[in-house]
Design a protein around this motif. Sequence first.
Motif, PDB file in Angstrom:
ATOM      1  N   LEU A 132       0.917  -1.242   0.042  1.00 17.23           N
ATOM      2  CA  LEU A 132      -0.131  -0.112  -0.026  1.00 17.23           C
ATOM      3  C   LEU A 132       0.879   1.410   0.028  1.00 17.23           C
ATOM      4  O   LEU A 132       2.012   1.327   0.519  1.00 17.23           O
ATOM      5  CB  LEU A 132      -1.133  -0.017   1.156  1.00 17.23           C
ATOM      6  N   ARG A 133       0.276   2.216  -0.730  1.00 25.17           N
ATOM      7  CA  ARG A 133       0.970   3.629  -0.734  1.00 25.17           C
ATOM      8  C   ARG A 133       0.107   4.753  -0.474  1.00 25.17           C
ATOM      9  O   ARG A 133      -0.950   4.424  -0.763  1.00 25.17           O
ATOM     10  CB  ARG A 133       1.748   3.744  -2.058  1.00 25.17           C
ATOM     11  N   ALA A 134       0.737   5.600   0.459  1.00 28.69           N
ATOM     12  CA  ALA A 134      -0.412   6.746   0.815  1.00 28.69           C
ATOM     13  C   ALA A 134      -0.570   7.431  -0.494  1.00 28.69           C
ATOM     14  O   ALA A 134       0.391   7.607  -1.496  1.00 28.69           O
ATOM     15  CB  ALA A 134       0.504   7.807   1.528  1.00 28.69           C
ATOM     16  N   THR A 138      -7.464   1.106  -1.957  1.00 30.67           N
ATOM     17  CA  THR A 138      -7.380  -0.295  -1.952  1.00 30.67           C
ATOM     18  C   THR A 138      -8.614  -0.813  -2.595  1.00 30.67           C
ATOM     19  O   THR A 138      -8.830  -1.938  -2.846  1.00 30.67           O
ATOM     20  CB  THR A 138      -7.529  -0.575  -0.510  1.00 30.67           C
ATOM     21  N   ILE A 264      -5.427   5.843   0.593  1.00 36.92           N
ATOM     22  CA  ILE A 264      -4.923   5.561   1.562  1.00 36.92           C
ATOM     23  C   ILE A 264      -4.195   6.643   2.299  1.00 36.92           C
ATOM     24  O   ILE A 264      -3.610   7.410   1.475  1.00 36.92           O
ATOM     25  CB  ILE A 264      -3.347   4.419   1.238  1.00 36.92           C
ATOM     26  N   ASP A 267       1.019   5.125   5.078  1.00 34.41           N
ATOM     27  CA  ASP A 267       1.642   3.870   4.828  1.00 34.41           C
ATOM     28  C   ASP A 267       2.705   3.530   5.600  1.00 34.41           C
ATOM     29  O   ASP A 267       3.090   4.274   6.473  1.00 34.41           O
ATOM     30  CB  ASP A 267       2.157   3.745   3.271  1.00 34.41           C
ATOM     31  N   ASP A 268       3.326   2.267   5.208  1.00 33.63           N
ATOM     32  CA  ASP A 268       4.201   1.617   6.382  1.00 33.63           C
ATOM     33  C   ASP A 268       5.637   2.420   6.021  1.00 33.63           C
ATOM     34  O   ASP A 268       6.578   1.934   6.876  1.00 33.63           O
ATOM     35  CB  ASP A 268       4.112   0.124   6.167  1.00 33.63           C
ATOM     36  N   MET A 304      -4.695   1.809   9.842  1.00 31.15           N
ATOM     37  CA  MET A 304      -4.168   3.294   8.823  1.00 31.15           C
ATOM     38  C   MET A 304      -4.859   4.421   9.821  1.00 31.15           C
ATOM     39  O   MET A 304      -4.370   5.444   9.830  1.00 31.15           O
ATOM     40  CB  MET A 304      -5.068   3.280   7.542  1.00 31.15           C
TER      41      MET A 304
END
Length: 432
Positions: A132-134, A138, A264, A267-268, A304
Motif C-alpha cells: 500500500l502507498r499513501a 485499496t 490510503i 503507509d508503512d 491506518m
Amino acid sequence: MDKKTILTMVLAGFLGLAQAQNNSTIAEHVKSATAISKVLGDGRKVATVILEYDAPISNRSLSPDSYEVEGKEVVGIYSNRTPETAANGTDGPYVVIEVKAEVDLDARPAPPTEAEMQEKKERDRMQGGPGLRAGWSTGGSDEYPGNAVVLQKKEIRTRTGKVYRADGNPIVTTVETCPVADRFTQEEFVSPYTGQTLPYNIFLPENYDPGKKYPLVLFIHDAGVASGPVKQPLYQGNGATSWAEPEAQARHECIVVAPEYPVITVDDNWNYSHHLDTTIALLKELQSRYSIDSKRIYTTGQSMGCMSSIVLMLKEPELFAGALLVAGKWKPELMGPLDRQNIWIISCEGDSSSNTLQGEAVAIWRQQGSDVSEATWEMTQTREELSEQADKMRAEGNHLLFTHLTGGNHRATWFVAYGIEGIQDWLFEQHR
C-alpha cells in the motif's frame, strides 16, 4: 438495543416498502420483511428479522425451527403485536426471528476475487512496487451486508386457526435498518487546499442544543474501506458507532465524525497524504458550524486510522485533548513529543508490528521521564470485565497508557477495543 428507535425505524421502513418490493420477493401472506442489524467490533451483523403478516399469528403455533435464516443461527422465534423484540411472545401480525450476532475474533475479510487481484497487480505496477502507498486506493471492497433471506420450514397458524403452509419460497428482506448507524448523516467537505471532496458521516446527540458545548470524537477507518461507500466506516466495526450507542450517549453526550477517505492516508514507509491536512480543516470548519468544546476534541482510529491520528497529533499538538490508538504504529523516534499528550494505546500481542513499534515509542517516553501505565488483558473477557481492567489502569492516574491484548491478530484488536466503558470514561475525562 433501544426499542423506541427500532420501532420508529421499522415503521419508517414499512412506509417505503412499495419501492423496495420491486426488487425483492415477498411470500404469500407476508406484507414486509425487515432486517435489523447492529454494529459489532467485526462489523455490521443482522440481529433480528421481523416479518409482517396480513393477520395476527398465533404465538403457540411457532417453534424454534419454524424458520431458517440463511447463513445465521436462529436463537428465538415468536409473534408480537408490534415490530420489536420482546421477552415473551404474544399473538400479533409480526413474527420476530432473533439470530445470533456476536463478535468472531477469527473473522477475516472475504478473499479477493480474480478481478480484484488483477486490480491489485495493476495498482502495484503503477506504484512501482507491491504494498500500500499513501495516496492510492485499496478499492474499498470489504462488505458488511445488512440483509437476510428467510425460509419458512413449518406451517404456522393465525390466531383464528387459518394455516399458512411452508411453500419453500425464500422471503428476502425488503427493508434494512441499523439503528445507531442510521442516526448518522452524510455530508461532504471540500478541501481548501486541493478542491477535492472528502465525504464524511456525522452524528449529533439526540437533543442537540446549540447553547451547550459538546465534545467531539473523530474516528478514522482502516485501509480496508478506503474508497468505499460513504457509510462504510459505520459498518466495518464499531469504532464510530460505539460512541453513538444510546448507553454511551447517556454517559457522555458527544458529536461523532467519521470521514470516508478515498485513498490510503498513510503507509508503512511513514508517508501520508494531503487528506490529513484536509481532516484538520474539516474539524476547524465543524467548530464554526456546531457547538463544539474546543478543549475536548478527541481522535481515534484503527490501523491506518491509528497511524493517521498519530500524524494529526504530531502536526497539531494543541488540537486534541486525548487519543485512543488502536492497532497502529508510527516511527518510534518521531513519537517522542507525543508524551505530552493524553494517549491510550491498544495492540494485540499477535500483531507484532504494532505491538513492537508502539512498545519502542513507550520506551522512549519513559526515557524522557514520563510514567506509562501498562497491562495485559485477556481479550476473550466480557465487556464488563474489560471495563474493570480499564478502571484499574485509570486509577493509576497516568496520562499515557498501553494495553496489550493476549494473542489475537491485527484486525482482532479493533474487534475488542471499542465500546469499553472504562476506556470511554477515561477519554472523556481528558481536557486540553
